[in-house]
Design a protein around this motif. Structure first.
Motif, PDB file in Angstrom:
ATOM      1  N   ASP A 162       0.202   1.939  11.945  1.00 41.52           N
ATOM      2  CA  ASP A 162      -0.382   2.509  13.162  1.00 41.52           C
ATOM      3  C   ASP A 162      -0.477   4.019  13.075  1.00 41.52           C
ATOM      4  OD1 ASP A 162      -1.383   0.770  15.002  1.00 41.52           O
ATOM      5  OD2 ASP A 162       0.593   0.174  15.714  1.00 41.52           O
TER       6      ASP A 162
ATOM      7  N   GLN B  75     -12.314  -6.606   1.213  1.00 48.08           N
ATOM      8  CA  GLN B  75     -13.340  -5.687   1.757  1.00 48.08           C
ATOM      9  C   GLN B  75     -13.333  -5.609   3.285  1.00 48.08           C
ATOM     10  OE1 GLN B  75     -14.617  -4.136  -0.628  1.00 48.08           O
ATOM     11  NE2 GLN B  75     -14.691  -5.521  -2.359  1.00 48.08           N
ATOM     12  N   SER B  76     -14.197  -4.763   3.767  1.00 49.45           N
ATOM     13  CA  SER B  76     -14.272  -4.523   5.195  1.00 49.45           C
ATOM     14  C   SER B  76     -15.634  -4.987   5.716  1.00 49.45           C
ATOM     15  CB  SER B  76     -14.103  -3.022   5.426  1.00 49.45           C
ATOM     16  OG  SER B  76     -14.116  -2.721   6.768  1.00 49.45           O
ATOM     17  N   LYS B  77     -15.675  -5.488   6.923  1.00 42.04           N
ATOM     18  CA  LYS B  77     -16.914  -5.988   7.540  1.00 42.04           C
ATOM     19  C   LYS B  77     -17.589  -7.019   6.650  1.00 42.04           C
ATOM     20  CE  LYS B  77     -17.778  -1.579   9.819  1.00 42.04           C
ATOM     21  NZ  LYS B  77     -18.614  -0.396   9.805  1.00 42.04           N
TER      22      LYS B  77
ATOM     23  N   GLU C  43      -7.571   4.864  -0.651  1.00 41.40           N
ATOM     24  CA  GLU C  43      -7.538   3.503  -0.128  1.00 41.40           C
ATOM     25  C   GLU C  43      -6.120   3.099   0.261  1.00 41.40           C
ATOM     26  OE1 GLU C  43     -10.584   1.213  -2.450  1.00 41.40           O
ATOM     27  OE2 GLU C  43      -8.849  -0.110  -2.526  1.00 41.40           O
TER      28      GLU C  43
ATOM     29  N   ARG D 224      -4.175  -7.883  13.197  1.00 43.67           N
ATOM     30  CA  ARG D 224      -4.416  -6.618  12.521  1.00 43.67           C
ATOM     31  C   ARG D 224      -4.973  -6.958  11.147  1.00 43.67           C
ATOM     32  NH1 ARG D 224      -0.240  -1.824  12.556  1.00 43.67           N
ATOM     33  NH2 ARG D 224      -0.007  -2.709  14.621  1.00 43.67           N
ATOM     34  N   TYR D 225      -6.141  -6.401  10.818  1.00 42.23           N
ATOM     35  CA  TYR D 225      -6.783  -6.730   9.542  1.00 42.23           C
ATOM     36  C   TYR D 225      -6.635  -5.552   8.582  1.00 42.23           C
ATOM     37  CZ  TYR D 225     -10.360  -7.956   6.139  1.00 42.23           C
ATOM     38  OH  TYR D 225     -11.023  -8.247   4.974  1.00 42.23           O
ATOM     39  N   VAL D 226      -6.067  -5.809   7.402  1.00 42.95           N
ATOM     40  CA  VAL D 226      -5.945  -4.752   6.397  1.00 42.95           C
ATOM     41  C   VAL D 226      -6.848  -5.088   5.216  1.00 42.95           C
ATOM     42  CG1 VAL D 226      -4.320  -3.329   5.101  1.00 42.95           C
ATOM     43  CG2 VAL D 226      -3.513  -4.641   7.059  1.00 42.95           C
ATOM     44  N   PRO D 227      -7.893  -4.282   4.997  1.00 45.16           N
ATOM     45  CA  PRO D 227      -8.835  -4.585   3.906  1.00 45.16           C
ATOM     46  C   PRO D 227      -8.290  -4.163   2.547  1.00 45.16           C
ATOM     47  CG  PRO D 227      -9.555  -2.635   5.092  1.00 45.16           C
ATOM     48  CD  PRO D 227      -8.297  -3.089   5.752  1.00 45.16           C
ATOM     49  N   PHE D 228      -8.452  -5.029   1.541  1.00 49.89           N
ATOM     50  CA  PHE D 228      -8.088  -4.694   0.168  1.00 49.89           C
ATOM     51  C   PHE D 228      -9.305  -4.869  -0.717  1.00 49.89           C
ATOM     52  CE2 PHE D 228      -4.048  -5.322   2.090  1.00 49.89           C
ATOM     53  CZ  PHE D 228      -3.246  -4.395   1.469  1.00 49.89           C
TER      54      PHE D 228
ATOM     55  N   SER E 269       0.790  -1.232   0.000  1.00 47.37           N
ATOM     56  CA  SER E 269       0.000   0.000   0.000  1.00 47.37           C
ATOM     57  C   SER E 269       0.825   1.287   0.000  1.00 47.37           C
ATOM     58  CB  SER E 269      -0.957  -0.016   1.185  1.00 47.37           C
ATOM     59  OG  SER E 269      -1.667  -1.207   1.187  1.00 47.37           O
TER      60      SER E 269
ATOM     61  N   VAL F 242     -12.352   0.439   2.790  1.00 44.22           N
ATOM     62  CA  VAL F 242     -11.562   0.321   4.013  1.00 44.22           C
ATOM     63  C   VAL F 242     -12.433   0.244   5.261  1.00 44.22           C
ATOM     64  CG1 VAL F 242      -9.745   1.374   5.393  1.00 44.22           C
ATOM     65  CG2 VAL F 242      -9.615   1.461   2.916  1.00 44.22           C
ATOM     66  N   SER F 243     -13.489   1.061   5.319  1.00 45.33           N
ATOM     67  CA  SER F 243     -14.333   1.023   6.515  1.00 45.33           C
ATOM     68  C   SER F 243     -15.578   0.177   6.284  1.00 45.33           C
ATOM     69  CB  SER F 243     -14.747   2.443   6.911  1.00 45.33           C
ATOM     70  OG  SER F 243     -15.711   2.924   5.999  1.00 45.33           O
TER      71      SER F 243
ATOM     72  N   VAL G  16      -3.125   1.761   8.393  1.00 44.76           N
ATOM     73  CA  VAL G  16      -3.399   0.575   9.206  1.00 44.76           C
ATOM     74  C   VAL G  16      -2.099  -0.208   9.422  1.00 44.76           C
ATOM     75  CG1 VAL G  16      -4.686  -1.593   9.347  1.00 44.76           C
ATOM     76  CG2 VAL G  16      -5.758   0.411   8.337  1.00 44.76           C
ATOM     77  N   PHE G  17      -1.293  -0.297   8.351  1.00 40.70           N
ATOM     78  CA  PHE G  17      -0.013  -1.005   8.448  1.00 40.70           C
ATOM     79  C   PHE G  17       0.888  -0.366   9.498  1.00 40.70           C
ATOM     80  CE2 PHE G  17      -0.512  -2.855   4.057  1.00 40.70           C
ATOM     81  CZ  PHE G  17      -0.305  -4.160   4.447  1.00 40.70           C
TER      82      PHE G  17
ATOM     83  N   ARG H 118      -0.417  -9.673  10.826  1.00 39.80           N
ATOM     84  CA  ARG H 118      -1.272  -8.944   9.892  1.00 39.80           C
ATOM     85  C   ARG H 118      -1.965  -9.879   8.912  1.00 39.80           C
ATOM     86  NH1 ARG H 118       3.081  -4.274   8.718  1.00 39.80           N
ATOM     87  NH2 ARG H 118       4.300  -6.110   8.245  1.00 39.80           N
TER      88      ARG H 118
ATOM     89  N   GLN I 200      -4.855   2.194   3.955  1.00 39.84           N
ATOM     90  CA  GLN I 200      -4.267   0.883   4.236  1.00 39.84           C
ATOM     91  C   GLN I 200      -2.876   1.054   4.843  1.00 39.84           C
ATOM     92  OE1 GLN I 200      -4.557  -0.635   0.332  1.00 39.84           O
ATOM     93  NE2 GLN I 200      -6.560  -1.537   0.618  1.00 39.84           N
TER      94      GLN I 200
ATOM     95  N   GLN J 188      -0.464  -9.283  -1.658  1.00 35.05           N
ATOM     96  CA  GLN J 188       0.146  -8.745  -0.447  1.00 35.05           C
ATOM     97  C   GLN J 188       0.795  -9.863   0.372  1.00 35.05           C
ATOM     98  OE1 GLN J 188       0.437  -5.428   0.351  1.00 35.05           O
ATOM     99  NE2 GLN J 188      -0.284  -5.247  -1.754  1.00 35.05           N
TER     100      GLN J 188
END
Lengths: 519, 327
Positions: free
Chosen positions: A459, B154-156, A449, B175-179, A144, A187-188, A456-457, B149, A453, B188
């Motif tokens: 912090d 996607q998310s949720k 995005e 730790r969740y990283v959404p793509f 990312s 992302v959310s 998130v990686f 990680r 991301q 990734q």
């Protein structure tokens, strides 16, 4: 050298009358879907996919990939003739392609575009042939933060050079970002800016926006300038194609630079859209006559086209080498691969070299076939502009509305395209640039995005964008591009002072050149 | 005497058949994913089988509406409340999306016709990673909570839900990283930018063949059927279940579902149910399910209803603990 051996085997497989016929059919169908707005390459390829189930995989992929090449060329055609980009990646072609065509040089514009596109694609295939194994590994180093850096670079090199007032550029850019935000956020996982309107859940389609901003807005301005009931009187001679081809060496520098940008953006894999915008921006920046851009400057056509196609071609490499689709069209083709009984992925090169190298060989031949076919039809396309506006205008409107409806079978989009048309008209009247808006719409959500991301990686630490040599280099380049106008002004100012101290008349040379922009 | 009688019987049979509902104009397959996605392959396989075996006279139009994680397609289909000519293809997102977002459609706007297959989930790590089994992987995750990680689609959505269940079940933090999609989540992982992902088997098959990623365990009660070896002499059947590795999640699957608008008649539902039933009996379907390593289970009617209720209940609990529920 091993690769070259394989390639020769590939040519041996592909060179048959059956396959050449398939290529011609594929390219012609592709040009057709590329010219019709709203249809586009991914839809065209998926429509054709069921027909390929009975074919052998090599013939099938040749048909589909040639359709893809054809669609790319078709997309450039509408950008140049009607100011309607069929694909995001051909938006940058409209900047100079359309003005040139409007000045009665449609043949020249189309020829320039097709030749540079063909050369760009060829360079992309050569790169794939020579560097396939290395490039596949290189692509894996991108996460990312690196993606964000690449998008940042694309933004920086395009925005830094904008000729409009900085505040207007900013407004346009911000609007584009807002439009890109509408819909579901990956992302959310939440919905943004949909205001409870069901039709906004899917987001605002890029095609809807550009057809309004470019296509209809342009027609509105043309109509306002007085209804011409005559077509553009331009003599269209097949000889013009050859004459334009002969002037290509003049743009060699722009061409090579754009091809390099395209290949780089294709591998990294920021894609053809970022590549074409960036390359148009850089061409303007390094040009001796930046003021001619946007008015039909040849290198303003050569640069985005070459970059678009070299990036588009190189982007096929990740699909082959990693089994990861680089574009929507590639995704459909990958689905096809699975139906034909092949597993896309790194082992495809080992398990089915005949297929992979057959495809690569067909990329050489397919592009060649495509260039010859489209160049041969240039006079035909160009003569469309001789049709009186009173006929072609309403026709374009009808095609646009059908196309917009086709994107998602949504009547709401028809309303939306009118709103965008109004916005585009206002932008033109008030002299706001449209390009930053389009760029932000295409790359904005992807950049956002990638940025989030990365957060998130890391912090939430921005230092992640300087955390390794790769990302730091790209970010550094981006910052440099953004600061370039200031830097060049400072350098230029000093040089100017020195020069004007020696030769007072030197300062008068510039504005005069700008005034005599060839029409 | 027999002849006219049998003729009469035949006529009766024909007229009885013609009484049953049948489409007499093209049917639209609404696909709630973009072209090339898992749901897209699913719908296009069904389309190809129907046309190849002539299972239906009406022709089929496939349209991709994958915007908003598939919400675009469901909103579109819900807008045609009594239209029997719109068949919608999805996963469990039909009834889960409205839980985490204020959607302009309700889960009840569509009625389920069938679940045609179930896609499995696995824990995958990079091929060069030192973990040989899920136990060691979880132990390392516990040593440094929040460090490990996961990339996901996607998310949720299904991936993040599973990672969240994994946290609760093992008492550690990830730790969740959404793509944007499974293929990005895969790159990734192969590039070593994340430690693991929970992709479906078919999504990672190509890279496993090259040894770039490897599976640790599968979230199913039984190991998958043994097939040909994929890499290093190991095949799908050699992947242990996660439960046997000390992870108390026996089953996590994603149904491949087909929907109709809630307003259409029962006989329409029955027509499509029978049609899809015929589809899953063809050799082409068996090949599709085997190639994409999904379980070949066909659910419809009450069975399907109760599956959906149960699935909704389990996952809503996860949503509740994560605080993702709306309203």
């Amino acid at each position: 050298m091993d690769n070259l051996m394989h390639l020769m085997d590939g040519f041996a497989t592909v060179l048959s009358w059956y396959h050449i016929t398939i290529m011609v059919i594929g390219v012609l169908l592709g040009v057709l879907v590329g010219v019709l707005p709203g249809l586009g390459a991914p839809n065209g390829v998926s429509l054709l996919l069921p027909l390929t189930f009975t074919m052998d995989p090599i013939s099938a992929i040749i048909l589909l990939s040639c359709m893809y090449w054809g669609a790319l060329f078709g997309g450039s055609t509408t950008s140049i003739l009607f100011n309607i980009p069929g694909e995001p990646s051909s938006v940058a072609t409209t900047f100079d392609g359309y003005p040139m065509a409007r000045d009665g040089q449609a043949t020249r514009a189309l020829t320039l575009a097709f030749i540079s596109a063909g050369l760009g694609a060829l360079a992309g295939v050569v790169m794939i042939t020579l560097l396939s194994s290395w490039v596949a590994e290189f692509g894996l180093r991108f996460s990312s933060p690196e993606y964000f850096a690449v998008y940042f670079l694309a933004f920086a090199s395009f925005i830094g050079m904008s000729s409009s007032a900085p505040s207007k550029t900013l407004v346009s850019l911000a609007l584009g970002l807002v439009f890109a935000t509408v819909g579901m956020d990956a992302v959310s996982g939440g919905l943004r800016l949909t205001f409870g309107i069901p039709d906004l859940v899917k987001g605002i389609s890029f095609l809807v926006a550009v057809m309004g901003l470019f296509g209809i807005a342009e027609l509105m301005v043309t109509t306002e300038e007085g209804l011409h009931f005559k077509g553009i009187k331009a003599r269209i001679r097949p000889m013009d194609v050859l004459r334009t081809a002969a002037e290509m060496p003049r743009y060699a520098v722009a061409l090579v630079r754009s091809i390099l940008i395209g290949i780089w953006m294709g591998i990294t894999p920021a894609g053809p859209t970022a590549a074409s915008f960036m390359s148009h921006g850089i061409a303007k920046r390094f040009s001796k006559h930046p003021e001619r851009f946007g008015k039909g400057e040849p290198s303003g056509i050569v640069s985005p086209e070459a970059a678009d196609h070299s990036a588009g071609t190189s982007a096929l490499l990740p699909m082959l080498a990693l089994g990861v689709p680089g574009s929507a069209t590639a995704a459909v083709m990958m689905g096809g691969l699975m139906i034909w009984g092949l597993t896309p992925g790194p082992m495809l090169f080992v398990e089915r070299p005949d297929f992979v190298w057959g495809l690569i060989a067909s990329m050489y031949l397919g592009n060649l076939v495509a260039v010859v076919l489209v160049l041969a039809t240039v006079p035909l396309y160009a003569s469309i502009l001789r049709v009186p506006f009173a006929i072609i205008g309403p026709l374009i409107i009808a095609v646009i509305f059908t196309g917009v409806y086709q994107v998602a079978n949504s009547t709401f989009d028809i309303l939306l395209v009118l709103l965008f048309a109004l916005l585009g008209y206002l932008f033109k009247k008030l002299d706001y640039p449209v390009a930053p808006l389009v760029l932000a719409m295409v790359l904005g959500d992807r950049a956002e995005e990638a940025f989030r991301q990365s957060m998130v990686f890391s912090d939430g630490s921005v230092a992640v964008f300087w955390s390794n040599p790769l990302v730091s280099t790209i970010m550094g380049l981006g910052v440099f591009m953004l600061a370039w106008p200031l830097v060049s002004k400072m350098i230029g100012l000093r040089a100017f002072r020195r020069r004007s101290a020696m030769k007072p008349e030197a300062s008068q040379e510039r504005p005069r050149q700008g005034a005599e922009t060839p029409r | 005497m027999i002849k006219p009688l049998s003729l009469l019987c035949a006529t009766l049979a024909v007229s009885a058949q013609s009484l049953a509902w049948e489409p007499n104009r093209p049917v639209e397959f609404v696909v709630t994913s973009g072209a090339g996605g898992g749901t897209d392959n699913f719908a296009r396989t069904v389309q190809a089988i129907i046309s190849k075996h002539n299972l239906m006279d009406a022709s089929i139009i496939v349209s991709n509406k994958g915007g908003g994680s598939g919400a675009e397609g469901f909103v579109y289909a819900a807008g045609y409340q009594n239209d029997p000519y719109k068949l919608t293809f999805g996963t469990n997102n039909e009834y889960l999306l409205p839980k985490v977002n204020r959607m302009p459609y309700a889960a009840e706007d569509l009625q389920p016709v069938a679940a045609m297959a179930f896609d499995e989930f696995m824990i995958w790590v990079n091929g060069k990673a030192e973990w040989e089994d899920a136990g060691a992987f979880i132990a390392d995750a516990k040593a440094e909570p929040g460090k490990m990680r996961f990339s996901g689609s996607q998310s949720k959505d299904t991936d993040q839900t599973l990672v969240s269940m994994l946290q609760a079940a093992t008492g550690t933090e990830f730790r969740y990283v959404p793509f944007n999609g499974g293929s990005q989540a895969l790159v990734q992982l192969s590039g070593g930018h994340v430690d693991a992902n929970v992709n479906n088997p078919s999504e990672n098959l190509g890279q496993w063949k090259a040894g770039m990623v490897k599976p640790l365990c599968v979230f199913s009660p039984e190991p998958l059927p043994a097939g040909e070896p994929v890499y290093d002499g190991k095949g799908w059947g050699d992947v242990p279940t996660c439960a046997s590795q000390g992870i108390p999640i026996t089953e996590y699957r994603m149904p491949r579902t087909v929907w109709l608008a809630a307003g259409v008649d029962q006989e329409v539902v029955e027509f499509y149910r029978d049609l899809l039933q015929k589809v899953v009996e063809t050799p082409e379907w068996k090949a599709y399910v085997a190639n994409s390593v999904q379980s070949d289970t066909f659910l419809s009617g009450d069975e399907l209803r109760s599956y959906i209720d149960e699935n909704t209940r389990v996952i809503t609990e996860v949503f509740a603990t994560e605080g993702w529920l709306v309203e």
